[in-house]
Scaffold this active site. Structure first.
Site, PDB file in Angstrom:
ATOM      1  N   ASN A 112     -38.202  26.054 -20.921  1.00  0.00           N
ATOM      2  CA  ASN A 112     -36.932  25.392 -21.213  1.00  0.00           C
ATOM      3  C   ASN A 112     -35.959  25.416 -20.035  1.00  0.00           C
ATOM      4  O   ASN A 112     -34.753  25.421 -20.209  1.00  0.00           O
ATOM      5  CB  ASN A 112     -36.302  25.982 -22.491  1.00  0.00           C
ATOM      6  CG  ASN A 112     -36.012  27.461 -22.361  1.00  0.00           C
ATOM      7  OD1 ASN A 112     -36.294  28.066 -21.323  1.00  0.00           O
ATOM      8  ND2 ASN A 112     -35.431  28.056 -23.383  1.00  0.00           N
ATOM      9  N   HIS A 115     -32.331  29.992 -18.155  1.00  0.00           N
ATOM     10  CA  HIS A 115     -31.790  31.045 -19.015  1.00  0.00           C
ATOM     11  C   HIS A 115     -30.312  31.161 -18.672  1.00  0.00           C
ATOM     12  O   HIS A 115     -29.936  31.075 -17.503  1.00  0.00           O
ATOM     13  CB  HIS A 115     -32.485  32.389 -18.724  1.00  0.00           C
ATOM     14  CG  HIS A 115     -31.733  33.545 -19.308  1.00  0.00           C
ATOM     15  ND1 HIS A 115     -31.857  33.910 -20.627  1.00  0.00           N
ATOM     16  CD2 HIS A 115     -30.803  34.377 -18.764  1.00  0.00           C
ATOM     17  CE1 HIS A 115     -31.042  34.928 -20.872  1.00  0.00           C
ATOM     18  NE2 HIS A 115     -30.393  35.234 -19.759  1.00  0.00           N
ATOM     19  N   GLU A 126     -26.537  41.466 -17.113  1.00  0.00           N
ATOM     20  CA  GLU A 126     -27.613  40.687 -16.486  1.00  0.00           C
ATOM     21  C   GLU A 126     -27.358  40.474 -14.994  1.00  0.00           C
ATOM     22  O   GLU A 126     -28.299  40.518 -14.192  1.00  0.00           O
ATOM     23  CB  GLU A 126     -27.771  39.341 -17.208  1.00  0.00           C
ATOM     24  CG  GLU A 126     -28.307  39.522 -18.620  1.00  0.00           C
ATOM     25  CD  GLU A 126     -28.584  38.216 -19.353  1.00  0.00           C
ATOM     26  OE1 GLU A 126     -29.259  38.263 -20.387  1.00  0.00           O
ATOM     27  OE2 GLU A 126     -28.120  37.151 -18.901  1.00  0.00           O
TER      28      GLU A 126
HETATM   29  P1  CMP Z   1     -34.239  32.205 -22.929  1.00  0.00           P
HETATM   30  O1  CMP Z   1     -32.935  31.586 -23.247  1.00  0.00           O
HETATM   31  O2  CMP Z   1     -34.499  32.661 -21.540  1.00  0.00           O
HETATM   32  O3  CMP Z   1     -34.447  33.446 -23.918  1.00  0.00           O
HETATM   33  C1  CMP Z   1     -35.666  33.817 -24.482  1.00  0.00           C
HETATM   34  C2  CMP Z   1     -36.782  32.910 -24.084  1.00  0.00           C
HETATM   35  O4  CMP Z   1     -37.935  32.992 -24.912  1.00  0.00           O
HETATM   36  C3  CMP Z   1     -36.350  31.463 -24.249  1.00  0.00           C
HETATM   37  O5  CMP Z   1     -35.374  31.130 -23.299  1.00  0.00           O
HETATM   38  C4  CMP Z   1     -37.685  30.744 -24.146  1.00  0.00           C
HETATM   39  O6  CMP Z   1     -38.143  30.629 -22.803  1.00  0.00           O
HETATM   40  C5  CMP Z   1     -38.568  31.721 -24.917  1.00  0.00           C
HETATM   41  N1  CMP Z   1     -38.743  31.303 -26.317  1.00  0.00           N
HETATM   42  C6  CMP Z   1     -37.804  31.256 -27.278  1.00  0.00           C
HETATM   43  N2  CMP Z   1     -38.329  30.835 -28.454  1.00  0.00           N
HETATM   44  C7  CMP Z   1     -39.643  30.631 -28.223  1.00  0.00           C
HETATM   45  C8  CMP Z   1     -40.735  30.208 -29.028  1.00  0.00           C
HETATM   46  N3  CMP Z   1     -40.564  29.915 -30.312  1.00  0.00           N
HETATM   47  N4  CMP Z   1     -41.957  30.111 -28.458  1.00  0.00           N
HETATM   48  C9  CMP Z   1     -42.131  30.412 -27.169  1.00  0.00           C
HETATM   49  N5  CMP Z   1     -41.133  30.829 -26.337  1.00  0.00           N
HETATM   50  C10 CMP Z   1     -39.907  30.926 -26.861  1.00  0.00           C
END
Ligand code: CMP
Length: 157
Positions: A112, A115, A126
């Site tokens: 995504n 972060h 962080e």
């Molecule tokens: P981030 O905001 O870095 O925080 C936790 C991370 O876990 C998130 O972004 C995604 O990269 C990952 N993540 C969150 N939900 C899922 C999911 N349902 N399946 C796989 N990865 C996830």
């Protein structure tokens, strides 16, 4: 004014989206206080994502985040934590609103793009996890006079 941490993740580095993401933050008026390429290590990521340790995606998350380098960025501005969270959009790429970074550039739950710190306290935690104080820079940015009113710059928090 607040500081917040953004990690431009391995998928964004791989897809040559680093400039696009940075440009959005710069265009918004946020100030870059620190920025570096880092190969995130599993032990650091396990600490960073400790609240997800029981999730079934945890192992793959650590593996993806440590696969190739990321770009760690410290941003600064008024209510920067919330402003950046809004710009980033909701976690799942498919659900994130168009116009947000995740909404425009991702279609995955995991991959995504970025972060962003959740709140002010977590942001400071962080920042200290990924940056030494001498990697964060204090400098005058003349266009702040045009980005904010004088009151916003000097009187309010
Ligand atoms: P981030 O905001 O870095 O925080 C936790 C991370 O876990 C998130 O972004 C995604 O990269 C990952 N993540 C969150 N939900 C899922 C999911 N349902 N399946 C796989 N990865 C996830």
């Amino acid at each position: 004014m607040q500081r917040t941490l953004v990690i431009i993740k391995p998928d964004a580095v791989n897809r040559s989206l680093v400039g696009e993401v940075i440009k959005k933050f710069e265009n918004k008026g946020l100030k870059i206080l620190g920025m570096k390429m880092v190969m995130l290590q599993p032990y650091t990521l396990k600490e960073h994502y400790a609240h997800h340790k029981d999730k079934k995606f945890f192992k793959e998350l650590i593996s993806y985040m440590s696969s190739i380098p990321s770009i760690a960025v410290v941003l600064y501005g008024k209510e920067a934590v919330d402003v950046v969270r809004k710009m980033v959009g909701s976690t799942q790429g498919r659900e994130a609103n168009p116009g947000t970074i995740r909404g425009d550039y991702s279609i995955s739950n995991q991959n995504n793009i970025v972060h962003a710190s959740e709140d002010i306290e977590i942001a400071e935690e962080e920042i200290s996890r990924f940056f030494k104080e001498d990697e964060i820079f204090e400098y005058a940015k003349m266009n702040f006079d045009w980005i904010y009113s004088k009151d916003e710059q000097y009187l309010e928090k």
